[in-house]
Structure formats: structure tokens, C-alpha cells
Design an enzyme around this catalytic site. Structure first.
Site, PDB file in Angstrom:
ATOM      1  N   ASP A  62       0.858  -1.180   0.000  1.00 52.18           N
ATOM      2  CA  ASP A  62       0.000   0.000   0.000  1.00 52.18           C
ATOM      3  C   ASP A  62       0.896   1.232   0.000  1.00 52.18           C
ATOM      4  OD1 ASP A  62      -2.091  -1.740   0.145  1.00 52.18           O
ATOM      5  OD2 ASP A  62      -2.813  -1.089   2.114  1.00 52.18           O
ATOM      6  N   HIS A 113      -6.141   2.439  -4.427  1.00 52.31           N
ATOM      7  CA  HIS A 113      -6.264   2.474  -2.961  1.00 52.31           C
ATOM      8  C   HIS A 113      -7.038   3.728  -2.511  1.00 52.31           C
ATOM      9  CE1 HIS A 113      -5.375   1.164   1.029  1.00 52.31           C
ATOM     10  NE2 HIS A 113      -4.375   1.982   1.285  1.00 52.31           N
ATOM     11  N   HIS A 117      -7.832   8.550   0.717  1.00 55.76           N
ATOM     12  CA  HIS A 117      -7.600   7.641   1.850  1.00 55.76           C
ATOM     13  C   HIS A 117      -8.625   7.834   2.971  1.00 55.76           C
ATOM     14  CE1 HIS A 117      -5.170   5.229   4.742  1.00 55.76           C
ATOM     15  NE2 HIS A 117      -4.662   4.699   3.631  1.00 55.76           N
ATOM     16  N   HIS A 207       3.782  -2.306   3.310  1.00 54.75           N
ATOM     17  CA  HIS A 207       3.661  -0.886   2.986  1.00 54.75           C
ATOM     18  C   HIS A 207       4.964  -0.429   2.323  1.00 54.75           C
ATOM     19  CE1 HIS A 207       0.589  -1.464   6.080  1.00 54.75           C
ATOM     20  NE2 HIS A 207      -0.051  -0.481   5.475  1.00 54.75           N
TER      21      HIS A 207
END
Length: 258
Positions: A62, A113, A117, A207
């Protein structure tokens, strides 16, 4: 006198019973919705992992808050001939467009994604679609390929989120192995956690800007490859049709009787 005392005890007992029983009813009524929610078979789930026949797993990154280690990640993946999946937030795409292109050119999945956010479950269907399509448009403009996978920020989803994302032609992806690399406990705890919990069809969460990513990533890859796993992008791991998702979030092949 004795009869009066007995009557008072009986009345007191009835009063206590009534209070307790009433409170129990209120508690039961309050818990009822929770129990129904937990047991509700209509609750939709994203894909956490896949019921894979072959010994294949996927690793994913991510990307939202930085770019410090991304080039190093790509070099490590090249070294081990591994293709991974990168889930990018819209503002990260805006800030690092050349890196988006590089990830794509290296043959990795470049996926969605969200744009800002957010907690997706708090948004309206229109807002969810906007979060999705804005970033998919940006990625497509840079790479020429439109994303087909979406990972909700914070792992936060609802039926509305899954229905909206699916209606917009994306698969909703979670993970079944969380590296917890964001805790910054060092490289070895990540290696141990991932390699102990992975199984056929697992999706691993990393990540791109985790502090020890350049240390743990080669160790994880070496360990998985030594255990006989082939590491593939999520787009190659999941089934695209004739499947269902069981109560654990595992994607399974639909048989003829279902």
C-alpha cells in the site's frame, strides 16, 4: 403478622424478578441487532485470500505517505524475479507520477487504494464511486491500463462499499497475512510473522514506506521461495468468474451444484 411478612417477601421477590426480567429484555433487544448482524448471511466480504490449488501467494504494497524506499523495493523484486501488486492512493499518484510509470513498466500490478484515503464505509455510494474512479482514471492516464483491483483504506468496508466497487468493475481486495510492518519492530519480526502465517492462496500486506522494508523484503522472498511458493501479482492469483467468497473471506471456485 406472619402472613403479612410472607406477603411482603413475595411482593418484594416479584418486584425484583420484574426488574431483572425487564432489564434482560432490554439487553436482549439491544444485543439482538448485533447478533443478527454477526450472523447475517447477506453480509458481503472482499477477497482476503484464494483457495488455490497450486502453491502460489501474492505480496502487496500500500502506497500513501511516501516514496523513500519504492525504488529499492523494485530493485529487490527484480533481483528475485518477483512481480507484486501496488495499491496507490490518488494523491500519491499525483506526487510521484514517474514512479507510477516505473512500477507499471517493471510488470507489477498498479491498483487502486482510493483518492483521499478515507474511511469508505462512511461515504455515500456517489462518493465511493468518485474515490474509486478518480484514481483509476489517473493511473490509466499514466500507464495506459485501468486498474481492476481496489483495496479500501484501513481495511474499512461495508456492503455498500463492496456493491459500489463491484458495480464499477473492480474486485475488492483485503489480505489474510498482515505483516504489521508499520509497527517498526524490526525486520525479523516481519519475516517471522509472514512466513509462519502464509499458506497457498495468501495475500500479504506490506507498505512501501515501512521503515525496515528493504531489510525484510529479500528475507521474506527467499524464505517463501525456499518453501516452494511462487509469488504472483494478485491479478493472477484471484479467480475472475465462477467463484464465491466464503464466510472467512476466502475466494473459492463455484462447483456445478452451487
Amino acid at each position: 403478622m406472619r402472613i403479612i411478612i410472607i406477603r411482603k417477601k413475595v411482593l418484594l421477590g416479584l418486584l425484583i424478578f420484574s426488574v431483572v426480567f425487564g432489564a434482560t429484555l432490554v439487553y436482549s433487544k439491544g444485543m439482538g441487532n448485533h447478533i443478527l448482524s454477526v450472523m447475517n448471511k447477506d453480509k458481503l466480504l472482499p477477497i482476503y485470500c484464494v483457495d488455490a490449488e497450486e502453491k502460489k501467494v501474492a505480496i502487496s504494497f500500500d502506497a500513501a505517505w511516501g516514496d523513500q524506499f519504492t525504488d529499492g523495493i523494485l530493485k529487490i523484486l527484480d533481483r528475485y524475479n518477483v512481480k507484486a501488486t501496488f495499491f496507490l492512493v490518488g494523491f500519491w499518484v499525483d506526487k510521484y507520477p514517474d514512479m507510477v510509470k516505473k512500477i507499471h513498466e517493471k510488470g507489477h500490478d498498479v491498483e487502486n487504494h482510493s483518492t483521499t484515503h478515507p474511511h469508505m464505509s462512511k461515504l455515500s455510494a456517489e462518493q465511493i464511486a468518485h474515490e474509486l474512479n478518480t484514481t483509476s482514471d489517473k493511473i490509466e492516464n499514466l500507464t495506459g491500463v485501468r486498474p481492476t483491483l481496489f483495496r479500501p483504506p484501513f481495511g474499512d468496508y461495508s456492503n455498500k462499499v463492496i456493491e459500489t466497487i463491484t458495480a464499477n468493475h473492480h474486485y475488492v481486495i483485503q489480505w489474510d497475512v498482515d505483516s504489521l510492518d508499520w509497527k517498526e519492530l524490526g525486520a525479523q519480526p516481519v519475516v517471522d510473522r509472514v512466513t509462519r502465517n502464509v499458506k497457498k492462496g495468501s495475500i500479504v500486506l506490506f507498505h512501501n514506506n515501512a521503515k525496515y522494508v528493504l531489510e525484510y523484503l529479500p528475507l521474506v522472498i527467499e524464505r517463501l521461495q525456499k518453501q516452494g511458493y511462487e509469488i504472483v501479482p494478485i491479478s493472477q492469483l484471484i479467480m475472475k468468474e465462477n467463484y464465491y467468497i466464503d464466510h472467512t473471506g476466502m475466494q473459492r471456485k463455484m462447483n456445478n451444484s452451487q
